[in-house]
Design a protein around this motif. Structure first.
Motif, PDB file in Angstrom:
ATOM      1  N   GLY A  37       2.590   5.953  13.722  1.00  8.84           N
ATOM      2  CA  GLY A  37       2.961   6.288  15.096  1.00  8.84           C
ATOM      3  C   GLY A  37       4.402   5.957  15.415  1.00  8.84           C
ATOM      4  N   GLY A  38       5.270   6.036  14.402  1.00 11.38           N
ATOM      5  CA  GLY A  38       6.687   5.739  14.594  1.00 11.38           C
ATOM      6  C   GLY A  38       7.016   4.264  14.683  1.00 11.38           C
ATOM      7  N   VAL A  39       6.032   3.403  14.433  1.00 13.74           N
ATOM      8  CA  VAL A  39       6.195   1.958  14.547  1.00 13.74           C
ATOM      9  C   VAL A  39       5.924   1.301  13.194  1.00 13.74           C
ATOM     10  CG1 VAL A  39       5.259  -0.111  15.669  1.00 13.74           C
ATOM     11  CG2 VAL A  39       5.478   2.007  16.966  1.00 13.74           C
ATOM     12  N   ARG A  40       6.740   0.321  12.838  1.00 15.84           N
ATOM     13  CA  ARG A  40       6.474  -0.432  11.606  1.00 15.84           C
ATOM     14  C   ARG A  40       5.313  -1.388  11.886  1.00 15.84           C
ATOM     15  NH1 ARG A  40      11.048  -4.193   9.323  1.00 15.84           N
ATOM     16  NH2 ARG A  40      10.226  -5.473  11.006  1.00 15.84           N
ATOM     17  N   VAL A  41       4.207  -1.200  11.146  1.00 14.69           N
ATOM     18  CA  VAL A  41       3.016  -2.009  11.358  1.00 14.69           C
ATOM     19  C   VAL A  41       2.837  -3.082  10.287  1.00 14.69           C
ATOM     20  CG1 VAL A  41       1.807  -0.232  12.686  1.00 14.69           C
ATOM     21  CG2 VAL A  41       1.486  -0.369  10.190  1.00 14.69           C
ATOM     22  N   ALA A  42       3.628  -3.012   9.221  1.00 10.66           N
ATOM     23  CA  ALA A  42       3.550  -4.018   8.163  1.00 10.66           C
ATOM     24  C   ALA A  42       4.877  -4.077   7.425  1.00 10.66           C
ATOM     25  CB  ALA A  42       2.420  -3.705   7.194  1.00 10.66           C
ATOM     26  N   SER A  43       5.237  -5.291   7.025  1.00  5.00           N
ATOM     27  CA  SER A  43       6.463  -5.519   6.258  1.00  5.00           C
ATOM     28  C   SER A  43       6.264  -6.773   5.423  1.00  5.00           C
ATOM     29  CB  SER A  43       7.650  -5.684   7.200  1.00  5.00           C
ATOM     30  OG  SER A  43       8.832  -5.940   6.471  1.00  5.00           O
ATOM     31  N   SER A  44       6.549  -6.675   4.124  1.00  8.52           N
ATOM     32  CA  SER A  44       6.318  -7.816   3.255  1.00  8.52           C
ATOM     33  C   SER A  44       7.241  -7.797   2.037  1.00  8.52           C
ATOM     34  CB  SER A  44       4.866  -7.829   2.769  1.00  8.52           C
ATOM     35  OG  SER A  44       4.604  -8.993   2.011  1.00  8.52           O
ATOM     36  N   THR A  45       7.565  -8.977   1.560  1.00  4.12           N
ATOM     37  CA  THR A  45       8.233  -9.149   0.263  1.00  4.12           C
ATOM     38  C   THR A  45       7.371 -10.028  -0.637  1.00  4.12           C
ATOM     39  OG1 THR A  45       9.490 -11.030   1.119  1.00  4.12           O
ATOM     40  CG2 THR A  45      10.579  -8.851   1.173  1.00  4.12           C
ATOM     41  N   ARG A  46       6.096 -10.083  -0.331  1.00  2.77           N
ATOM     42  CA  ARG A  46       5.170 -10.900  -1.132  1.00  2.77           C
ATOM     43  C   ARG A  46       3.857 -10.145  -1.354  1.00  2.77           C
ATOM     44  NH1 ARG A  46       2.230 -14.749   2.355  1.00  2.77           N
ATOM     45  NH2 ARG A  46       2.407 -13.908   4.453  1.00  2.77           N
ATOM     46  N   THR A  47       3.997  -8.947  -1.896  1.00  2.00           N
ATOM     47  CA  THR A  47       2.850  -8.084  -2.132  1.00  2.00           C
ATOM     48  C   THR A  47       2.264  -8.315  -3.523  1.00  2.00           C
ATOM     49  OG1 THR A  47       4.234  -6.298  -2.956  1.00  2.00           O
ATOM     50  CG2 THR A  47       3.746  -6.300  -0.593  1.00  2.00           C
ATOM     51  N   LEU A  48       1.141  -7.685  -3.748  1.00  2.00           N
ATOM     52  CA  LEU A  48       0.544  -7.598  -5.070  1.00  2.00           C
ATOM     53  C   LEU A  48       0.508  -6.132  -5.456  1.00  2.00           C
ATOM     54  CD1 LEU A  48      -2.495 -10.008  -4.532  1.00  2.00           C
ATOM     55  CD2 LEU A  48      -0.342 -10.513  -5.720  1.00  2.00           C
ATOM     56  N   GLY A  93      -0.837   2.055  15.461  1.00  3.03           N
ATOM     57  CA  GLY A  93       0.545   1.778  15.830  1.00  3.03           C
ATOM     58  C   GLY A  93       1.118   2.905  16.653  1.00  3.03           C
ATOM     59  N   GLY A  94       2.006   2.573  17.573  1.00  2.40           N
ATOM     60  CA  GLY A  94       2.675   3.592  18.374  1.00  2.40           C
ATOM     61  C   GLY A  94       1.738   4.473  19.166  1.00  2.40           C
ATOM     62  N   MET A 122      -3.264   3.682   2.192  1.00  2.57           N
ATOM     63  CA  MET A 122      -3.194   5.024   1.624  1.00  2.57           C
ATOM     64  C   MET A 122      -1.919   5.689   2.147  1.00  2.57           C
ATOM     65  SD  MET A 122      -4.882   7.259  -0.267  1.00  2.57           S
ATOM     66  CE  MET A 122      -6.617   6.869  -0.292  1.00  2.57           C
ATOM     67  N   PRO A 123      -0.882   5.852   1.318  1.00  2.57           N
ATOM     68  CA  PRO A 123       0.401   6.361   1.816  1.00  2.57           C
ATOM     69  C   PRO A 123       0.317   7.724   2.500  1.00  2.57           C
ATOM     70  CG  PRO A 123       0.639   5.566  -0.429  1.00  2.57           C
ATOM     71  CD  PRO A 123      -0.820   5.540  -0.097  1.00  2.57           C
ATOM     72  N   GLY A 124      -0.587   8.584   2.064  1.00  2.00           N
ATOM     73  CA  GLY A 124      -0.702   9.907   2.658  1.00  2.00           C
ATOM     74  C   GLY A 124      -1.364   9.922   4.018  1.00  2.00           C
ATOM     75  N   ALA A 125      -1.930   8.782   4.452  1.00  2.00           N
ATOM     76  CA  ALA A 125      -2.644   8.719   5.726  1.00  2.00           C
ATOM     77  C   ALA A 125      -1.785   8.157   6.860  1.00  2.00           C
ATOM     78  CB  ALA A 125      -3.903   7.873   5.571  1.00  2.00           C
ATOM     79  N   VAL A 126      -0.573   7.694   6.537  1.00  2.00           N
ATOM     80  CA  VAL A 126       0.306   7.071   7.539  1.00  2.00           C
ATOM     81  C   VAL A 126       1.620   7.854   7.617  1.00  2.00           C
ATOM     82  CG1 VAL A 126      -0.744   4.801   7.221  1.00  2.00           C
ATOM     83  CG2 VAL A 126       1.268   5.417   5.861  1.00  2.00           C
TER      84      VAL A 126
END
Length: 165
Positions: A37-48, A93-94, A122-126
């Motif tokens: 929705g044009g909003v960042r809903v997650a941000s990380s530098t500690r992923t798996l 989001g948004g 799922m990248p194609g869903a956002v």
């Protein structure tokens, strides 16, 4: 079905044909972002990253790195032969919702315990997902949750005719 000939990786790239089966879970410090929705809903530098033969990586973000309220649990589950039963979430989001766009493994199978407290998207869903600023291309087919970036080469499972790989 015969496996395809792997694309040769250039320097700095990985071939998904060098990933193991069963999959491996590894830590990543890449900058990962998810937008709805044009909003960042997650941000990380500690992923798996979950790495499996013929699949682009699937990134799992710590739930703590998702904006509060962006994950809305939904009914239904699926089963992975390696990781166990997955629970699903709408991503919000948004003012919009991406239905069943995220999942987690609350009680994963042995060997995948590190996934507890993490959520995949799922990248194609956002709107978009990024890795180190690069916009991710969703894994083809709409079934798998792989994140295709310039870092990985295939061919990738998910395209027509690849179900038997």
């Amino acid at each position: 079905m015969r496996h395809p000939t792997p694309d040769p990786p250039a320097p700095g790239q990985e071939s998904v044909w060098d990933y193991p089966r069963p999959p491996r879970v590894e830590a990543s410090d890449e900058s990962v972002e998810v937008w709805v929705g044009g909003v960042r809903v997650a941000s990380s530098t500690r992923t798996l990253r979950v790495l499996e033969t013929s699949h682009p990586p699937t990134y799992y973000l710590p739930v703590d790195d998702v904006v509060p309220g962006a994950l809305r649990p939904v009914d239904g589950a699926t089963w992975c032969e390696f990781k166990g039963e997955a629970a699903y979430f709408d991503l919000v989001g948004g003012g919009t919702s991406a239905p069943r766009a995220a999942w987690s493994y609350p009680r994963p199978s042995r060997g995948f315990e590190r996934l507890v407290g993490h959520v995949a998207v799922m990248p194609g869903a956002v709107d978009r997902c990024t890795v180190d600023g690069e916009v991710v291309v969703p894994q083809a087919g709409g079934f798998y949750g792989g994140w295709v970036t310039s870092r990985v080469v295939g061919p990738f499972k998910g395209e027509p005719g690849t179900w038997g790989w």
